[in-house]
Design an enzyme around this catalytic site. Structure first.
Site, PDB file in Angstrom:
ATOM      1  N   ASP A  44       0.700  -1.534  -0.240  1.00 18.14           N
ATOM      2  CA  ASP A  44      -0.091   0.126   0.556  1.00 18.14           C
ATOM      3  C   ASP A  44       0.691   1.214   0.308  1.00 18.14           C
ATOM      4  OD1 ASP A  44      -3.520   0.093   1.035  1.00 18.14           O
ATOM      5  OD2 ASP A  44      -2.142   2.167   1.223  1.00 18.14           O
ATOM      6  N   ASP A  67       3.622   2.498  -4.015  1.00 15.28           N
ATOM      7  CA  ASP A  67       2.517   3.261  -4.585  1.00 15.28           C
ATOM      8  C   ASP A  67       2.700   2.287  -6.082  1.00 15.28           C
ATOM      9  OD1 ASP A  67       1.488   4.776  -6.400  1.00 15.28           O
ATOM     10  OD2 ASP A  67       1.992   6.719  -5.325  1.00 15.28           O
ATOM     11  N   VAL A  68       1.346   1.789  -6.329  1.00 16.82           N
ATOM     12  CA  VAL A  68       0.952   1.618  -7.584  1.00 16.82           C
ATOM     13  C   VAL A  68       1.288   2.246  -8.961  1.00 16.82           C
ATOM     14  CG1 VAL A  68      -0.071  -0.719  -6.790  1.00 16.82           C
ATOM     15  CG2 VAL A  68      -1.376   1.488  -7.443  1.00 16.82           C
ATOM     16  N   ASN A  94      -5.359  -5.263  -6.520  1.00 20.18           N
ATOM     17  CA  ASN A  94      -6.727  -4.035  -5.672  1.00 20.18           C
ATOM     18  C   ASN A  94      -6.761  -3.634  -5.472  1.00 20.18           C
ATOM     19  OD1 ASN A  94      -9.274  -4.699  -3.787  1.00 20.18           O
ATOM     20  ND2 ASN A  94      -7.440  -3.472  -2.301  1.00 20.18           N
ATOM     21  N   TYR A 167     -13.564   7.270 -13.304  1.00 22.49           N
ATOM     22  CA  TYR A 167     -13.151   6.238 -12.141  1.00 22.49           C
ATOM     23  C   TYR A 167     -14.061   4.751 -13.462  1.00 22.49           C
ATOM     24  CZ  TYR A 167     -14.263   2.430  -8.877  1.00 22.49           C
ATOM     25  OH  TYR A 167     -14.585   1.615  -7.374  1.00 22.49           O
ATOM     26  N   LYS A 171     -12.233   1.709 -14.723  1.00 25.98           N
ATOM     27  CA  LYS A 171     -12.678   0.333 -14.473  1.00 25.98           C
ATOM     28  C   LYS A 171     -12.696  -0.336 -15.714  1.00 25.98           C
ATOM     29  CE  LYS A 171     -12.096   0.411 -10.245  1.00 25.98           C
ATOM     30  NZ  LYS A 171     -10.801  -0.426  -9.101  1.00 25.98           N
ATOM     31  N   THR A 202     -16.038   0.954   2.720  1.00 23.61           N
ATOM     32  CA  THR A 202     -15.071   1.514   3.029  1.00 23.61           C
ATOM     33  C   THR A 202     -14.433   2.592   3.119  1.00 23.61           C
ATOM     34  OG1 THR A 202     -14.559   1.111   0.785  1.00 23.61           O
ATOM     35  CG2 THR A 202     -14.810  -0.527   1.789  1.00 23.61           C
TER      36      THR A 202
HETATM   37  N1  LIG Z   1     -15.723   0.298  -1.644  1.00 23.93           N
HETATM   38  C1  LIG Z   1     -16.124   0.101  -3.105  1.00 23.93           C
HETATM   39  O1  LIG Z   1     -17.740   0.755  -2.924  1.00 23.93           O
HETATM   40  C2  LIG Z   1     -15.451  -0.112  -3.888  1.00 23.93           C
HETATM   41  C3  LIG Z   1     -16.559  -0.437  -5.200  1.00 23.93           C
HETATM   42  C4  LIG Z   1     -16.094  -1.275  -6.083  1.00 23.93           C
HETATM   43  C5  LIG Z   1     -14.656  -1.317  -6.390  1.00 23.93           C
HETATM   44  N2  LIG Z   1     -14.499  -1.035  -5.539  1.00 23.93           N
HETATM   45  C6  LIG Z   1     -12.199  -0.638  -5.828  1.00 23.93           C
HETATM   46  O2  LIG Z   1     -12.340  -1.036  -4.545  1.00 23.93           O
HETATM   47  C7  LIG Z   1     -10.851  -1.611  -4.350  1.00 23.93           C
HETATM   48  C8  LIG Z   1     -10.147  -1.056  -3.213  1.00 23.93           C
HETATM   49  O3  LIG Z   1     -10.979  -0.124  -2.997  1.00 23.93           O
HETATM   50  P1  LIG Z   1     -11.418   0.236  -1.061  1.00 23.93           P
HETATM   51  O4  LIG Z   1     -13.484   0.079  -1.626  1.00 23.93           O
HETATM   52  O5  LIG Z   1     -10.771  -0.708  -0.374  1.00 23.93           O
HETATM   53  O6  LIG Z   1     -11.335   1.377  -0.709  1.00 23.93           O
HETATM   54  P2  LIG Z   1     -10.561   1.906   0.578  1.00 23.93           P
HETATM   55  O7  LIG Z   1      -9.641   3.046   0.134  1.00 23.93           O
HETATM   56  O8  LIG Z   1     -10.766   1.829   1.861  1.00 23.93           O
HETATM   57  O9  LIG Z   1      -8.711   1.277   0.289  1.00 23.93           O
HETATM   58  C9  LIG Z   1      -7.738   1.566  -1.017  1.00 23.93           C
HETATM   59  C10 LIG Z   1      -6.667   1.461   0.004  1.00 23.93           C
HETATM   60  O10 LIG Z   1      -5.399   1.394  -1.587  1.00 23.93           O
HETATM   61  C11 LIG Z   1      -4.491   3.008  -0.972  1.00 23.93           C
HETATM   62  N3  LIG Z   1      -3.857   2.632  -2.813  1.00 23.93           N
HETATM   63  C12 LIG Z   1      -4.395   3.938  -3.458  1.00 23.93           C
HETATM   64  N4  LIG Z   1      -4.072   4.608  -4.182  1.00 23.93           N
HETATM   65  C13 LIG Z   1      -2.852   3.152  -4.103  1.00 23.93           C
HETATM   66  C14 LIG Z   1      -1.448   3.363  -4.890  1.00 23.93           C
HETATM   67  N5  LIG Z   1      -1.670   4.063  -5.678  1.00 23.93           N
HETATM   68  N6  LIG Z   1      -0.523   2.710  -4.478  1.00 23.93           N
HETATM   69  C15 LIG Z   1      -0.947   2.111  -3.588  1.00 23.93           C
HETATM   70  N7  LIG Z   1      -2.197   2.034  -2.637  1.00 23.93           N
HETATM   71  C16 LIG Z   1      -2.597   2.225  -3.337  1.00 23.93           C
HETATM   72  C17 LIG Z   1      -5.547   3.288  -0.319  1.00 23.93           C
HETATM   73  O11 LIG Z   1      -3.613   4.019   0.430  1.00 23.93           O
HETATM   74  C18 LIG Z   1      -5.651   2.118  -0.093  1.00 23.93           C
HETATM   75  O12 LIG Z   1      -4.537   1.866   1.969  1.00 23.93           O
HETATM   76  C19 LIG Z   1     -10.420  -0.086  -5.757  1.00 23.93           C
HETATM   77  O13 LIG Z   1      -9.564  -0.332  -6.603  1.00 23.93           O
HETATM   78  C20 LIG Z   1     -11.812   0.437  -5.251  1.00 23.93           C
HETATM   79  O14 LIG Z   1     -12.133   1.209  -6.905  1.00 23.93           O
HETATM   80  C21 LIG Z   1     -14.286  -0.594  -4.296  1.00 23.93           C
END
Ligand SMILES: NC(=O)c1ccc[n+]([C@@H]2O[C@H](COP(=O)([O-])OP(=O)(O)OC[C@H]3O[C@@H](n4cnc5c(N)ncnc54)[C@H](O)[C@@H]3O)[C@@H](O)[C@H]2O)c1
Length: 262
Positions: A44, A67-68, A94, A167, A171, A202
């Site tokens: 992360d 950082d990805v 992810n 977004y 996606k 989240t």
């Molecule tokens: N929560 C939802 O409703 C939802 C719905 C569809 C898709 N998603 C996807 O799920 C995935 C996880 O999101 P989440 O909901 O757990 O959000 P979150 O914000 O709780 O977690 C995301 C994590 O990714 C890390 N991150 C962000 N950019 C980064 C980077 N460039 N390099 C390394 N780490 C990075 C952040 O620090 C955080 O810890 C994402 O791809 C998001 O788009 C989430």
């Protein structure tokens, strides 16, 4: 082949990297893999949260501040894991960020989209996923096995008022990246799939999804009439990493309470 759940979902000893693992869905995926005996590396960009998770939640897991959006960093991480662990079995690409307001809001209207913000989202959600897949595939091709699981979104499968342009674009892009990679990598024994979540509680989008009162309108849009908890991503994640998914590649698994059924 044994058909017991113990065998079908056996991920014991699988060397697994989860990006975006300090929070939300990534953390839930990492917890599910670790609880079932996988060797998990939490990656992360938020080093503070990684350290907290390592201390309070998953002391057995390794952490890596990465950082990805930096292709060299994700490549260094996979190289380092393979040097130290001897293999790389599963990568969950992810990590992702929100694009801010959806198109329902004036700030999310097409004429108001700032290209710097657009590029920032694509750098993590699209290029970051691609370079993570690329770094994983280099090692997996050599070992002729592996699983790559990308967290996409239902926002990449259809138009939605709550979703922002970058977004939606990023996606949708990763869904087809998964299909492309599934084709190329199948002969190497590498399977590539996507999970497309609906709404989960989240921190994504600055905490908007954590606000129970504020998310009532979103809940009303879901056939199951609720927002999911992060742990509800665990089952499909375990499936896609495990022997139970032995013939699954290039697929997109919606976990959305029925949103895309409508
Ligand atoms: N929560 C939802 O409703 C939802 C719905 C569809 C898709 N998603 C996807 O799920 C995935 C996880 O999101 P989440 O909901 O757990 O959000 P979150 O914000 O709780 O977690 C995301 C994590 O990714 C890390 N991150 C962000 N950019 C980064 C980077 N460039 N390099 C390394 N780490 C990075 C952040 O620090 C955080 O810890 C994402 O791809 C998001 O788009 C989430």
């Amino acid at each position: 082949m044994s058909l017991t759940a113990d065998h079908l979902f056996d991920v014991r000893g699988l060397v697994t990297i989860v990006t975006g693992a300090a929070s939300g869905l990534g953390l839930a995926i990492a917890e599910a893999m670790a609880a079932n005996g996988a060797v998990v590396v939490l990656a992360d960009r938020n080093e503070t949260e990684l350290k907290r998770v390592s201390r309070d939640v998953l002391p057995a897991a390794e952490i890596a501040a990465v950082d990805v959006a930096d292709p060299d960093a994700i490549r260094r991480l996979t190289d380092d894991v393979v040097v130290r662990k001897g293999k790389l079995d599963v990568v969950f690409a992810n990590a992702g960020i929100s694009a801010g307001p959806g198109i329902v809001s004036p700030k999310g209207a097409i004429e108001n989209i700032d290209l710097a913000a657009w590029n920032e989202v694509l750098a993590t959600n699209q290029t970051g996923v691609f370079t993570t897949m690329q770094a994983a595939a280099r090692h997996m091709k050599a070992q002729r096995s592996g699983r790559i699981v990308v967290t996409a979104s239902v926002g990449g499968l259809r138009g939605a008022w709550a979703t922002g342009y970058s977004y939606a674009a990023s996606k949708a892009a990763v869904v087809n990246l998964v299909r492309q990679a599934a084709l190329e990598l199948a002969p190497f024994g590498i399977q590539v799939n996507a999970i497309a979540p609906g709404f989960f509680r989240t921190a994504l989008g600055g905490g908007r999804l954590l606000d129970e009162a504020g998310t009532k309108p979103l809940e009303a849009m879901v056939p199951m009439k609720r927002i999911a908890m992060p742990r509800e991503i665990a089952g499909v994640s375990l499936l896609l990493a495990s022997p139970a998914a032995s013939y699954i590649t290039g697929s997109v698994f919606t976990v959305d309470g029925g949103i895309t059924a409508a």
